[in-house]
Design a protein around this motif. Structure first.
Motif, PDB file in Angstrom:
ATOM      1  N   ARG A   1       0.795  -1.194  -0.100  1.00  0.00           N
ATOM      2  CA  ARG A   1      -0.011  -0.044   0.062  1.00  0.00           C
ATOM      3  C   ARG A   1       0.769   1.300  -0.041  1.00  0.00           C
ATOM      4  N   HIS A   2       2.057   1.275   0.677  1.00  0.00           N
ATOM      5  CA  HIS A   2       2.756   2.454   0.987  1.00  0.00           C
ATOM      6  C   HIS A   2       3.922   2.611   0.072  1.00  0.00           C
ATOM      7  N   THR A   3       4.369   1.461  -0.678  1.00  0.00           N
ATOM      8  CA  THR A   3       5.743   1.553  -1.518  1.00  0.00           C
ATOM      9  C   THR A   3       5.184   1.139  -2.852  1.00  0.00           C
ATOM     10  N   THR A   4       6.300   1.223  -3.546  1.00  0.00           N
ATOM     11  CA  THR A   4       6.331   0.885  -5.115  1.00  0.00           C
ATOM     12  C   THR A   4       6.648  -0.550  -5.207  1.00  0.00           C
ATOM     13  N   ALA A   5       6.864  -1.287  -4.083  1.00  0.00           N
ATOM     14  CA  ALA A   5       6.919  -2.913  -4.265  1.00  0.00           C
ATOM     15  C   ALA A   5       6.150  -3.685  -5.005  1.00  0.00           C
ATOM     16  N   LEU A   6       6.521  -4.517  -5.910  1.00  0.00           N
ATOM     17  CA  LEU A   6       5.737  -5.317  -6.673  1.00  0.00           C
ATOM     18  C   LEU A   6       5.764  -6.783  -6.104  1.00  0.00           C
ATOM     19  N   GLY A   7       6.635  -7.104  -5.243  1.00  0.00           N
ATOM     20  CA  GLY A   7       6.682  -8.404  -4.514  1.00  0.00           C
ATOM     21  C   GLY A   7       7.398  -8.434  -3.391  1.00  0.00           C
ATOM     22  N   VAL A   8       7.254  -9.518  -2.653  1.00  0.00           N
ATOM     23  CA  VAL A   8       7.892  -9.834  -1.044  1.00  0.00           C
ATOM     24  C   VAL A   8       8.591 -10.995  -1.220  1.00  0.00           C
ATOM     25  N   ARG A   9       9.787 -11.250  -0.921  1.00  0.00           N
ATOM     26  CA  ARG A   9      10.504 -12.625  -0.909  1.00  0.00           C
ATOM     27  C   ARG A   9      10.050 -13.221   0.637  1.00  0.00           C
ATOM     28  N   ARG A  10       9.839 -14.357   0.831  1.00  0.00           N
ATOM     29  CA  ARG A  10       9.602 -15.386   2.167  1.00  0.00           C
ATOM     30  C   ARG A  10      10.796 -16.131   2.152  1.00  0.00           C
ATOM     31  N   GLN A  11      11.153 -16.315   3.393  1.00  0.00           N
ATOM     32  CA  GLN A  11      12.269 -17.271   3.660  1.00  0.00           C
ATOM     33  C   GLN A  11      12.141 -17.749   4.916  1.00  0.00           C
ATOM     34  N   THR A  12      12.192 -18.860   5.128  1.00  0.00           N
ATOM     35  CA  THR A  12      12.067 -19.798   6.522  1.00  0.00           C
ATOM     36  C   THR A  12      13.566 -19.834   7.142  1.00  0.00           C
ATOM     37  N   LEU A  13      13.829 -19.586   8.008  1.00  0.00           N
ATOM     38  CA  LEU A  13      15.375 -19.687   8.557  1.00  0.00           C
ATOM     39  C   LEU A  13      15.047 -20.617   9.776  1.00  0.00           C
ATOM     40  N   GLY A  14      16.306 -21.392  10.180  1.00  0.00           N
ATOM     41  CA  GLY A  14      16.587 -22.037  11.370  1.00  0.00           C
ATOM     42  C   GLY A  14      17.512 -21.503  12.239  1.00  0.00           C
ATOM     43  N   ARG A  15      17.606 -21.823  13.413  1.00  0.00           N
ATOM     44  CA  ARG A  15      18.499 -21.179  14.296  1.00  0.00           C
ATOM     45  C   ARG A  15      18.942 -22.469  15.287  1.00  0.00           C
ATOM     46  N   SER A  16      20.330 -22.465  15.261  1.00  0.00           N
ATOM     47  CA  SER A  16      21.197 -23.346  16.326  1.00  0.00           C
ATOM     48  C   SER A  16      21.481 -22.370  17.523  1.00  0.00           C
ATOM     49  N   ILE A  17      21.289 -22.695  18.940  1.00  0.00           N
ATOM     50  CA  ILE A  17      21.618 -22.112  20.054  1.00  0.00           C
ATOM     51  C   ILE A  17      22.300 -23.200  20.752  1.00  0.00           C
ATOM     52  N   LEU A  18      23.352 -22.596  21.674  1.00  0.00           N
ATOM     53  CA  LEU A  18      24.287 -23.489  22.505  1.00  0.00           C
ATOM     54  C   LEU A  18      23.512 -23.338  24.030  1.00  0.00           C
ATOM     55  N   PRO A  19      23.656 -24.472  24.579  1.00  0.00           N
ATOM     56  CA  PRO A  19      23.213 -24.570  25.705  1.00  0.00           C
ATOM     57  C   PRO A  19      23.861 -23.561  26.664  1.00  0.00           C
ATOM     58  N   ARG A  20      23.066 -22.945  27.670  1.00  0.00           N
ATOM     59  CA  ARG A  20      23.703 -21.938  28.485  1.00  0.00           C
ATOM     60  C   ARG A  20      23.217 -21.666  29.742  1.00  0.00           C
ATOM     61  N   VAL A  21      24.074 -21.036  30.688  1.00  0.00           N
ATOM     62  CA  VAL A  21      23.412 -20.974  32.186  1.00  0.00           C
ATOM     63  C   VAL A  21      24.377 -19.703  32.706  1.00  0.00           C
ATOM     64  N   ALA A  22      23.190 -18.922  33.393  1.00  0.00           N
ATOM     65  CA  ALA A  22      24.008 -17.708  34.102  1.00  0.00           C
ATOM     66  C   ALA A  22      24.834 -18.087  35.307  1.00  0.00           C
ATOM     67  N   ALA A  23      25.869 -17.010  35.181  1.00  0.00           N
ATOM     68  CA  ALA A  23      26.907 -17.206  36.099  1.00  0.00           C
ATOM     69  C   ALA A  23      27.366 -15.891  36.684  1.00  0.00           C
ATOM     70  N   THR A  24      28.093 -15.619  37.934  1.00  0.00           N
ATOM     71  CA  THR A  24      28.640 -14.321  38.394  1.00  0.00           C
ATOM     72  C   THR A  24      30.122 -14.846  38.811  1.00  0.00           C
ATOM     73  N   VAL A  25      30.922 -13.629  38.297  1.00  0.00           N
ATOM     74  CA  VAL A  25      32.251 -13.816  38.696  1.00  0.00           C
ATOM     75  C   VAL A  25      32.462 -12.434  39.351  1.00  0.00           C
TER      76      VAL A  25
END
Length: 88
Positions: free
Chosen positions: A9-33
């Motif tokens: 509606r608000h731009t001159t775009a004629l199309g939009v690309r869609r993409q599904t992404l995955g994510r890998s995360i490391l296990p983590r825990v909070a710590a204080t030093v």
């Protein structure tokens, strides 16, 4: 879909690309030093293979640095070193 409607509606775009992404995360825990200027919170991530990596939290380093009149970098490095000494 709502964002697409706004784009079309608000731009001159004629199309939009869609993409599904995955994510890998490391296990983590909070710590204080302990640093010479006070306690610094951070996160310990477990790397593939089992090694541990400590990352000081930016805001915690900033707060300690401001209270001790030292640089954020000094606090960050001291916190990382403290974790290394406490967990060889």
């Amino acid at each position: 879909d709502a964002i697409e409607a706004v784009l079309f509606r608000h731009t001159t775009a004629l199309g939009v690309r869609r993409q599904t992404l995955g994510r890998s995360i490391l296990p983590r825990v909070a710590a204080t030093v302990a640093t010479p200027w006070g306690e610094v919170a951070g996160v310990v991530a477990t790397l593939p293979g089992g090694a541990k990596r400590f990352t000081p939290e930016h805001d915690a380093c900033r707060d300690v640095a401001a209270g001790a009149d030292v640089t954020l970098r000094e606090v960050y490095l001291a916190a990382a070193a403290a974790y290394g000494r406490e967990h060889p």
